[in-house]
Enzyme design. Structure first.
Site, PDB file in Angstrom:
ATOM      1  N   ARG A 110      97.586  25.578   6.782  1.00 25.19           N
ATOM      2  CA  ARG A 110      98.092  26.623   7.765  1.00 25.19           C
ATOM      3  C   ARG A 110      99.295  27.314   6.890  1.00 25.19           C
ATOM      4  NH1 ARG A 110      97.954  22.660  12.064  1.00 25.19           N
ATOM      5  NH2 ARG A 110      95.889  23.323  13.092  1.00 25.19           N
ATOM      6  N   LYS A 213     105.414  50.990  -4.526  1.00 25.10           N
ATOM      7  CA  LYS A 213     104.783  49.935  -3.497  1.00 25.10           C
ATOM      8  C   LYS A 213     105.935  49.069  -3.016  1.00 25.10           C
ATOM      9  CE  LYS A 213     100.973  47.098  -2.122  1.00 25.10           C
ATOM     10  NZ  LYS A 213      99.709  46.737  -2.279  1.00 25.10           N
ATOM     11  N   GLU A 223     102.396  47.297   8.169  1.00 22.23           N
ATOM     12  CA  GLU A 223     101.460  48.320   8.153  1.00 22.23           C
ATOM     13  C   GLU A 223     101.356  48.994   9.610  1.00 22.23           C
ATOM     14  OE1 GLU A 223      97.197  48.221   7.059  1.00 22.23           O
ATOM     15  OE2 GLU A 223      98.056  48.948   4.808  1.00 22.23           O
ATOM     16  N   ARG A 227     103.744  52.338   5.423  1.00 22.94           N
ATOM     17  CA  ARG A 227     102.696  51.152   4.456  1.00 22.94           C
ATOM     18  C   ARG A 227     101.357  51.831   4.460  1.00 22.94           C
ATOM     19  NH1 ARG A 227     102.796  45.045   3.295  1.00 22.94           N
ATOM     20  NH2 ARG A 227     100.959  45.194   1.848  1.00 22.94           N
ATOM     21  N   ASN A 231      97.277  53.533   1.370  1.00 22.85           N
ATOM     22  CA  ASN A 231      95.800  53.604   1.540  1.00 22.85           C
ATOM     23  C   ASN A 231      95.196  55.067   1.056  1.00 22.85           C
ATOM     24  OD1 ASN A 231      94.623  51.057   2.157  1.00 22.85           O
ATOM     25  ND2 ASN A 231      95.948  51.162   3.905  1.00 22.85           N
ATOM     26  N   HIS A 234      91.697  55.420  -0.137  1.00 25.49           N
ATOM     27  CA  HIS A 234      91.123  54.043   0.064  1.00 25.49           C
ATOM     28  C   HIS A 234      90.032  54.160   1.227  1.00 25.49           C
ATOM     29  CE1 HIS A 234      93.888  52.737  -2.665  1.00 25.49           C
ATOM     30  NE2 HIS A 234      93.746  51.490  -2.719  1.00 25.49           N
ATOM     31  N   HIS A 238      86.799  52.200  -0.022  1.00 25.91           N
ATOM     32  CA  HIS A 238      86.341  51.008   0.394  1.00 25.91           C
ATOM     33  C   HIS A 238      84.887  51.029   0.777  1.00 25.91           C
ATOM     34  CE1 HIS A 238      90.664  49.373   1.373  1.00 25.91           C
ATOM     35  NE2 HIS A 238      90.011  49.092   0.125  1.00 25.91           N
ATOM     36  N   HIS A 250      87.093  48.699  -7.762  1.00 26.23           N
ATOM     37  CA  HIS A 250      88.067  49.141  -6.863  1.00 26.23           C
ATOM     38  C   HIS A 250      88.532  50.604  -7.392  1.00 26.23           C
ATOM     39  CE1 HIS A 250      90.617  49.151  -3.769  1.00 26.23           C
ATOM     40  NE2 HIS A 250      91.727  49.175  -4.462  1.00 26.23           N
TER      41      HIS A 250
END
Lengths: 350, 350
Positions: A110, A213, A223, A227, A231, A234, A238, A250
């Site tokens: 965890r 960034k 986000e 934030r 993207n 993106h 994606h 990418h």
């Protein structure tokens, strides 16, 4: 050495300097190193000398490592070595490797300490900062993961010196994106012949690109707000990656996706920024796309993480450094797709 | 309805009452329900009526669902349904189901809202509270996961009424453990014939047993301090489960493990609490153990999450409600294992 501080609940430092790796250290005594199997052996040995890991786990290059199968194998190796809760995982490789290594660190017991040593331009400018980790699903990219910030990041331009030119140009997409959404001074600097490892201004431009960034994620760690602007380009990128089973990298996909986002932005009344995205694509020379259908890409876009119950949101630009989020009607997505496809199928975009 | 508040960065409420499920609701409009395939169809239908999920995913009963294969399948189903970031995952089942469902919620799109409806005594007293989610590795239990607290938990004793007696007794292990480490009044109450669904005092005792865990995790959210005490009996228990490929259930393993921890505690100078752990085993009548070797179990114990670079730590008791953490020399682990094995191989422990 030049350092960038990344804020948040657990602040950390990004060091950007030639020789940063050789001078790195971690406080944990028991350490696992996760490395891209495609790295030069000399780099892995250098990292082993610095960090003294008790095990080194090789993972497939690129997005081939971002699967449950690879993740499960890595976690089993950590368990077999009895890596303890106060141990650490260090990722050495491109953005895919560090995404996987970070998620392994986030989920093993965890959560154990994570450190990142990106070895590509893309990994330094994008993946290394912000705490996003994860893997892909057959249904799409980065659909599984955790926010798990590193304890420290070392960006060593020496590691970039031997990158093939196409891989270097691919990675410049995220730095150029930071120019479009936040710091227009980067637009010329990233495309300049001076932006090469070993050149005098390289580390400074790289630092500035990373700082965009770092600033955004320091202000918005999960986000919910600005934030999402990171993207830009993106959503389509994606989808291209998923639809081509990652045969398009990418960075190349982001190059294509930024042009689509610039076209959408113009359609919705923004300043025409397509000359910038065309210029980038002409400079980047991304791998040619296979035939793509809007219906298929739209299906992937609908699964974008920025989607909520009301639909998919795109990051668009009113102008340079003026990003915003908007839902775009599906018919406009389709007609713009046709314009985009015609543009990007030309060898040189006018 | 009786409610327990669980504190921390993201507080939430545990409702303990007959009929709690029928009156539950969530604010999210798009919801996925993850259910134990072994549940009575009527319960699943009841939850579907209450939550109106757009998809219901069945997973194998018990720890068979806590694998990467099942997790990957669940996450793909969520992605295929385009469950959005502002959607929610609801887990309905025993502790294994809710561990898996919680980890799916934690990692899907790097985290969506999670709600828990435990259907076993074990799930209510232990798994539902505290935010631990995860899956197993071949190398050991719960070695992979995330801290991902639910937004709300509904414990409905009506769901326990049809549990087979052995499953009910299995689950009492965690409630009894809460008596040993914190609230000795629970010791008699849990073993009383009145501790059955439908009995007048049942919900109150259940609430008190849950409240022990809720109090501990409210004070210590990531197991740096007293939260570790909740693992009393669990170091050997997890090893037994791993070594028997989960043919011994968690609750039965904890029953066995508490006796081992009581023996170790006595060896290290604590009050003799083995009459309590014997009494519990006689009441619980756990499934008989296969032959077990100390060397094998010790290997699993060394991978326990409470282990750090200095070795494995055990939760021990100076006396009732006086837990502490200690490293135990390996030779003492071995000699005590022999005493323990001889004890638990008798049909009735004297």
């Amino acid at each position: 050495m030049p350092q960038i501080e990344v804020g948040g609940a657990q602040p950390y430092t990004v060091t950007v300097a030639a020789g940063a790796l050789a001078r790195a250290s971690v406080p944990e005594s028991r350490v696992a190193l996760i490395v891209d199997a495609g790295l030069p052996a000399g780099w892995v040995e250098r990292a082993q000398t610095v960090f003294r890991p008790e095990l080194t786990v090789q993972v497939p290059s690129g997005d081939a490592c971002k699967t449950f199968e690879v993740l499960g194998g890595v976690l089993s190796r950590l368990a077999q070595a009895n890596l303890p809760r106060d141990g650490a995982v260090i990722g050495l490789g491109g953005g895919a490797t560090t995404d996987l290594a970070g998620f392994a660190a986030a989920s093993y017991l965890r959560g154990v300490a994570y450190y990142s040593v990106p070895t590509t331009l893309l990994g330094m400018v994008d993946a290394a900062v912000g705490g996003k980790t994860g893997i892909n699903l057959p249904e799409g990219k980065n659909l599984v993961g955790a926010f798990w910030p590193p304890r420290a990041v070392w960006c060593d331009p020496e590691l970039l010196a031997s990158l093939p030119p196409a891989v270097f140009r691919e990675g410049a997409a995220e730095a150029y994106k930071h120019g479009l959404i936040s710091d227009p001074s980067l637009l010329d600097r990233v495309l300049s012949p001076e932006f090469r490892p070993g050149q005098p201004d390289f580390a400074e431009t790289l630092t500035d690109a990373i700082a965009v960034k770092a600033g955004v994620v320091s202000r918005d760690l999960t986000e919910t707000g600005e934030r999402a602007f990171l993207n830009f380009g993106h959503t389509l990128a994606h989808a291209i990656e998923a639809a081509t089973q990652h045969s398009i990298s990418h960075g190349d996909a982001v190059g294509y996706g930024m042009h689509y986002a610039a076209l959408l932005s113009r359609e919705l009344g923004g300043n025409d920024l397509t000359p910038y995205t065309r210029r980038f694509l002409n400079w980047q020379r991304p791998k040619a796309l296979p035939p793509l259908k809007f219906s298929e890409l739209n299906g992937y876009m609908a699964r974008d993480k920025k989607a909520d119950s009301q639909g998919v949101r795109f990051v668009l630009l009113h102008d340079l450094a003026r990003p915003y989020l908007a839902r775009v009607p599906e018919d406009l997505l389709g007609t713009t797709f046709d314009v985009w496809q015609s543009d990007v199928s030309s060898p040189i975009l006018s």
